[in-house]
Each structure stands twice: as C-alpha cells, then as structure tokens.
Design a protein around this motif. Sequence first.
Motif, PDB file in Angstrom:
ATOM      1  N   TYR A  79       0.848  -1.184   0.000  1.00 43.68           N
ATOM      2  CA  TYR A  79       0.000   0.000   0.000  1.00 43.68           C
ATOM      3  C   TYR A  79       0.878   1.226   0.000  1.00 43.68           C
ATOM      4  CZ  TYR A  79      -3.310   3.547   1.417  1.00 43.68           C
ATOM      5  OH  TYR A  79      -4.067   4.681   1.481  1.00 43.68           O
ATOM      6  N   THR A  80       0.579   2.163  -0.858  1.00 44.39           N
ATOM      7  CA  THR A  80       1.406   3.356  -0.989  1.00 44.39           C
ATOM      8  C   THR A  80       0.698   4.593  -0.457  1.00 44.39           C
ATOM      9  OG1 THR A  80       0.589   3.660  -3.239  1.00 44.39           O
ATOM     10  CG2 THR A  80       2.653   2.459  -2.983  1.00 44.39           C
ATOM     11  N   GLY A  81      -0.222   4.429   0.498  1.00 45.30           N
ATOM     12  CA  GLY A  81      -1.020   5.536   1.017  1.00 45.30           C
ATOM     13  C   GLY A  81      -0.415   6.219   2.225  1.00 45.30           C
ATOM     14  N   ALA A  82      -1.213   7.030   2.904  1.00 46.58           N
ATOM     15  CA  ALA A  82      -0.766   7.839   4.033  1.00 46.58           C
ATOM     16  C   ALA A  82      -0.582   7.006   5.291  1.00 46.58           C
ATOM     17  CB  ALA A  82      -1.783   8.946   4.295  1.00 46.58           C
ATOM     18  N   GLY A  83       0.149   7.545   6.256  1.00 47.24           N
ATOM     19  CA  GLY A  83       0.414   6.862   7.516  1.00 47.24           C
ATOM     20  C   GLY A  83      -0.233   7.564   8.689  1.00 47.24           C
ATOM     21  N   ARG A  84       0.524   7.816   9.751  1.00 45.17           N
ATOM     22  CA  ARG A  84       0.012   8.418  10.980  1.00 45.17           C
ATOM     23  C   ARG A  84      -0.317   9.896  10.801  1.00 45.17           C
ATOM     24  NH1 ARG A  84       0.960   5.434  15.618  1.00 45.17           N
ATOM     25  NH2 ARG A  84       2.261   3.644  15.285  1.00 45.17           N
ATOM     26  N   GLU A  85      -1.317  10.333  11.558  1.00 47.11           N
ATOM     27  CA  GLU A  85      -1.713  11.736  11.537  1.00 47.11           C
ATOM     28  C   GLU A  85      -2.174  12.158  12.924  1.00 47.11           C
ATOM     29  OE1 GLU A  85      -4.926  11.665   8.819  1.00 47.11           O
ATOM     30  OE2 GLU A  85      -3.698  11.078   7.130  1.00 47.11           O
ATOM     31  N   GLY A  86      -1.892  13.366  13.354  1.00 46.88           N
ATOM     32  CA  GLY A  86      -2.461  13.978  14.558  1.00 46.88           C
ATOM     33  C   GLY A  86      -2.361  13.190  15.838  1.00 46.88           C
ATOM     34  N   LYS A  87      -3.407  13.293  16.691  1.00 45.20           N
ATOM     35  CA  LYS A  87      -3.453  12.571  17.963  1.00 45.20           C
ATOM     36  C   LYS A  87      -4.839  12.001  18.201  1.00 45.20           C
ATOM     37  CE  LYS A  87      -4.243  16.914  20.357  1.00 45.20           C
ATOM     38  NZ  LYS A  87      -3.842  17.825  21.354  1.00 45.20           N
ATOM     39  N   ILE A  90      -3.432   4.578  12.403  1.00 40.59           N
ATOM     40  CA  ILE A  90      -2.550   4.217  11.296  1.00 40.59           C
ATOM     41  C   ILE A  90      -3.311   3.323  10.327  1.00 40.59           C
ATOM     42  CG2 ILE A  90      -0.450   4.364  12.684  1.00 40.59           C
ATOM     43  CD1 ILE A  90      -0.512   1.227  12.709  1.00 40.59           C
ATOM     44  N   TRP A  91      -2.814   3.261   9.125  1.00 42.73           N
ATOM     45  CA  TRP A  91      -3.330   2.295   8.168  1.00 42.73           C
ATOM     46  C   TRP A  91      -2.564   1.002   8.383  1.00 42.73           C
ATOM     47  CZ3 TRP A  91      -7.635   2.649   5.596  1.00 42.73           C
ATOM     48  CH2 TRP A  91      -8.165   3.908   5.309  1.00 42.73           C
ATOM     49  N   ALA A  92      -3.268  -0.082   8.685  1.00 38.18           N
ATOM     50  CA  ALA A  92      -2.655  -1.392   8.907  1.00 38.18           C
ATOM     51  C   ALA A  92      -2.992  -2.305   7.730  1.00 38.18           C
ATOM     52  CB  ALA A  92      -3.166  -1.999  10.200  1.00 38.18           C
ATOM     53  N   LEU A 142      -6.775  -3.359   3.973  1.00 41.80           N
ATOM     54  CA  LEU A 142      -6.335  -2.241   4.798  1.00 41.80           C
ATOM     55  C   LEU A 142      -7.444  -1.831   5.748  1.00 41.80           C
ATOM     56  CD1 LEU A 142      -4.626   0.004   2.133  1.00 41.80           C
ATOM     57  CD2 LEU A 142      -3.545  -0.885   4.183  1.00 41.80           C
ATOM     58  N   LEU A 143      -7.046  -1.462   6.965  1.00 41.80           N
ATOM     59  CA  LEU A 143      -7.990  -0.825   7.860  1.00 41.80           C
ATOM     60  C   LEU A 143      -7.262   0.255   8.640  1.00 41.80           C
ATOM     61  CD1 LEU A 143      -7.631  -1.823  11.070  1.00 41.80           C
ATOM     62  CD2 LEU A 143      -8.632  -3.880  10.136  1.00 41.80           C
ATOM     63  N   ARG A 144      -8.012   1.248   9.055  1.00 40.78           N
ATOM     64  CA  ARG A 144      -7.453   2.352   9.822  1.00 40.78           C
ATOM     65  C   ARG A 144      -7.809   2.118  11.278  1.00 40.78           C
ATOM     66  NH1 ARG A 144      -8.172   8.245  10.576  1.00 40.78           N
ATOM     67  NH2 ARG A 144      -6.046   9.060  10.516  1.00 40.78           N
ATOM     68  N   THR A 145      -6.787   2.123  12.157  1.00 40.92           N
ATOM     69  CA  THR A 145      -7.016   1.800  13.557  1.00 40.92           C
ATOM     70  C   THR A 145      -6.041   2.543  14.447  1.00 40.92           C
ATOM     71  OG1 THR A 145      -7.115  -0.006  15.173  1.00 40.92           O
ATOM     72  CG2 THR A 145      -5.515  -0.243  13.402  1.00 40.92           C
ATOM     73  N   ASP A 146      -6.463   2.759  15.687  1.00 40.35           N
ATOM     74  CA  ASP A 146      -5.562   3.303  16.697  1.00 40.35           C
ATOM     75  C   ASP A 146      -5.036   2.168  17.567  1.00 40.35           C
ATOM     76  OD1 ASP A 146      -7.726   2.615  18.271  1.00 40.35           O
ATOM     77  OD2 ASP A 146      -8.061   4.615  19.066  1.00 40.35           O
ATOM     78  N   PHE A 180     -12.366   1.236   6.941  1.00 35.98           N
ATOM     79  CA  PHE A 180     -11.837   0.181   6.095  1.00 35.98           C
ATOM     80  C   PHE A 180     -11.324   0.801   4.815  1.00 35.98           C
ATOM     81  CE2 PHE A 180     -14.872  -1.913   8.842  1.00 35.98           C
ATOM     82  CZ  PHE A 180     -14.144  -3.018   9.266  1.00 35.98           C
ATOM     83  N   GLY A 181     -10.186   0.316   4.369  1.00 38.04           N
ATOM     84  CA  GLY A 181      -9.603   0.773   3.116  1.00 38.04           C
ATOM     85  C   GLY A 181      -9.843  -0.245   2.028  1.00 38.04           C
ATOM     86  N   PRO A 182      -9.053  -0.154   0.997  1.00 40.13           N
ATOM     87  CA  PRO A 182      -9.206  -1.085  -0.116  1.00 40.13           C
ATOM     88  C   PRO A 182      -8.753  -2.491   0.261  1.00 40.13           C
ATOM     89  CG  PRO A 182      -7.311   0.333  -0.449  1.00 40.13           C
ATOM     90  CD  PRO A 182      -8.017   0.849   0.760  1.00 40.13           C
ATOM     91  N   SER A 183      -9.196  -3.432  -0.531  1.00 44.64           N
ATOM     92  CA  SER A 183      -8.748  -4.813  -0.379  1.00 44.64           C
ATOM     93  C   SER A 183      -8.448  -5.351  -1.766  1.00 44.64           C
ATOM     94  CB  SER A 183      -9.815  -5.661   0.312  1.00 44.64           C
ATOM     95  OG  SER A 183     -10.984  -5.704  -0.471  1.00 44.64           O
ATOM     96  N   GLY A 184      -7.725  -6.433  -1.805  1.00 45.87           N
ATOM     97  CA  GLY A 184      -7.389  -6.994  -3.104  1.00 45.87           C
ATOM     98  C   GLY A 184      -6.899  -8.416  -2.990  1.00 45.87           C
ATOM     99  N   PHE A 185      -6.736  -9.033  -4.115  1.00 45.60           N
ATOM    100  CA  PHE A 185      -6.255 -10.407  -4.212  1.00 45.60           C
ATOM    101  C   PHE A 185      -5.302 -10.478  -5.383  1.00 45.60           C
ATOM    102  CE2 PHE A 185      -6.553 -14.511  -6.360  1.00 45.60           C
ATOM    103  CZ  PHE A 185      -6.186 -15.375  -5.339  1.00 45.60           C
TER     104      PHE A 185
END
Length: 82
Positions: free
Chosen positions: A16-24, A30-32, A48-52, A59-64
């Motif tokens: 995944y080439t997307g964004a990482g951590r932001e703010g507080k 983060i994107w995991a 992908l999912l976004r979680t603290d 939820f982000g994209p998924s693929g196979f």
Amino acid sequence: MDHGLSRLATGSVLLYTGAGREGKGMEQAIWALGLMSGTSMDGVDAALLRTDGETIAGFGPSGFTAFEGEETAPIAAIMADW
C-alpha cells in the motif's frame, strides 16, 4: 481495479502506498495492512484498515493477487513438513 494496492515486480507481495500516521487520538490512527494466504494456496489476499490499535476507524481497499507458475511449490514444501 487497483484501489491503491500495487503488485511488486518480485511476485505475490502487495504494497500500500497511502498515508500513515496523523495527529493525535483517533487522528493517531494508522493504516494497517493485513495479508493472508489460505490453505488452497491460490494467492494472497490483502486488506487495509485504519485503527488506533483498539478501535477500527475505517476500512480501506482490499485486493487479491493469484500465485503464478511455480510460486506455490515452496509453500507446499513447507506445509508438507509442518
């Protein structure tokens, strides 16, 4: 459709080439990336999912991507010895 997941030239790895951590707080989420290859050994699923770390923020994209050619041989050899 790619949805931000890219197959690397080396084979069946997804990146995944997307964004990482932001703010507080939840902004510290983060994107995991989760990867899984099941017992059918037909390929790799990625999601992908976004979680603290405690709460899923989204939820982000998924693929196979399917294994190609002889990519399953090393996996089968390891599983035979398991």
